[in-house]
Design a protein around this motif. Sequence first.
Motif, PDB file in Angstrom:
ATOM      1  N   SER A   6       0.961  -1.171  -0.125  1.00  0.00           N
ATOM      2  CA  SER A   6       0.048   0.012  -0.095  1.00  0.00           C
ATOM      3  C   SER A   6       0.993   1.512   0.132  1.00  0.00           C
ATOM      4  O   SER A   6       2.122   1.089   0.069  1.00  0.00           O
ATOM      5  N   LYS A   9       1.158   5.524   4.889  1.00  0.00           N
ATOM      6  CA  LYS A   9       0.013   6.314   5.597  1.00  0.00           C
ATOM      7  C   LYS A   9       0.498   6.941   6.961  1.00  0.00           C
ATOM      8  O   LYS A   9       1.457   5.978   7.719  1.00  0.00           O
ATOM      9  N   GLU A  18      -8.148  10.124  14.589  1.00  0.00           N
ATOM     10  CA  GLU A  18      -7.721   9.406  13.107  1.00  0.00           C
ATOM     11  C   GLU A  18      -8.070   7.956  13.244  1.00  0.00           C
ATOM     12  O   GLU A  18      -8.277   7.352  14.529  1.00  0.00           O
ATOM     13  N   ARG A  19      -8.175   7.089  12.117  1.00  0.00           N
ATOM     14  CA  ARG A  19      -8.549   5.848  12.353  1.00  0.00           C
ATOM     15  C   ARG A  19      -7.328   5.102  11.375  1.00  0.00           C
ATOM     16  O   ARG A  19      -6.786   5.646  10.537  1.00  0.00           O
ATOM     17  N   LEU A  20      -7.198   3.842  11.675  1.00  0.00           N
ATOM     18  CA  LEU A  20      -6.371   2.972  10.956  1.00  0.00           C
ATOM     19  C   LEU A  20      -7.064   2.341   9.787  1.00  0.00           C
ATOM     20  O   LEU A  20      -8.164   1.970   9.921  1.00  0.00           O
ATOM     21  N   GLU A  21      -6.353   2.264   8.772  1.00  0.00           N
ATOM     22  CA  GLU A  21      -6.672   1.656   7.323  1.00  0.00           C
ATOM     23  C   GLU A  21      -5.894   0.654   7.174  1.00  0.00           C
ATOM     24  O   GLU A  21      -4.747   0.822   6.789  1.00  0.00           O
ATOM     25  N   ALA A  22      -6.318  -0.772   7.252  1.00  0.00           N
ATOM     26  CA  ALA A  22      -5.564  -2.065   6.950  1.00  0.00           C
ATOM     27  C   ALA A  22      -6.565  -3.065   6.814  1.00  0.00           C
ATOM     28  O   ALA A  22      -7.681  -3.147   7.214  1.00  0.00           O
ATOM     29  N   ALA A  49      -5.031  -5.624  10.172  1.00  0.00           N
ATOM     30  CA  ALA A  49      -5.341  -4.496  10.929  1.00  0.00           C
ATOM     31  C   ALA A  49      -5.435  -4.811  12.671  1.00  0.00           C
ATOM     32  O   ALA A  49      -5.129  -3.703  13.107  1.00  0.00           O
ATOM     33  N   SER A  53      -3.329  -2.077  14.968  1.00  0.00           N
ATOM     34  CA  SER A  53      -4.153  -1.484  16.018  1.00  0.00           C
ATOM     35  C   SER A  53      -3.653  -1.669  17.659  1.00  0.00           C
ATOM     36  O   SER A  53      -3.752  -0.872  18.282  1.00  0.00           O
ATOM     37  N   THR A  81       1.245  -1.524   4.405  1.00  0.00           N
ATOM     38  CA  THR A  81       0.602  -3.045   4.538  1.00  0.00           C
ATOM     39  C   THR A  81       1.066  -3.748   3.140  1.00  0.00           C
ATOM     40  O   THR A  81       1.001  -3.057   2.068  1.00  0.00           O
TER      41      THR A  81
END
Length: 111
Positions: A6, A9, A18-22, A49, A53, A81
């Motif tokens: 990817s 980020k 904020e949020r994790l994107e995986a 993910a 996290s 990732t």
Amino acid sequence: MIATWSEWKRYPKATRGERLEAPIGPGIYEVRHASSGALFAFDAVDNLANALSSLHTGPKSFTSWFGRRDPVALPDLEYRTCATATRADAKAAAERMIGRREAYMNHSHVA
């Protein structure tokens, strides 16, 4: 299997909402210090993910006698990732990457 990473980020900070994107599946993750590019964490896991996290990005804060918490300065991190079909695929790809990095580092230190 060709591994596709990817984009890098910014590692999320909960204090900023904020949020994790995986992906929720097996693969490899790499976390580095944004300013220097120095490796912070790298692993082949069953669930990207979940692993990202639960990664500890700094020391835990301690509660004082009066119940106040000392603020913890988290490093400025970024992550990427690489999803795979199975954890075995992730582990094999990670081992190949580690082997290539070691070969590069050993070759680059030879004058």
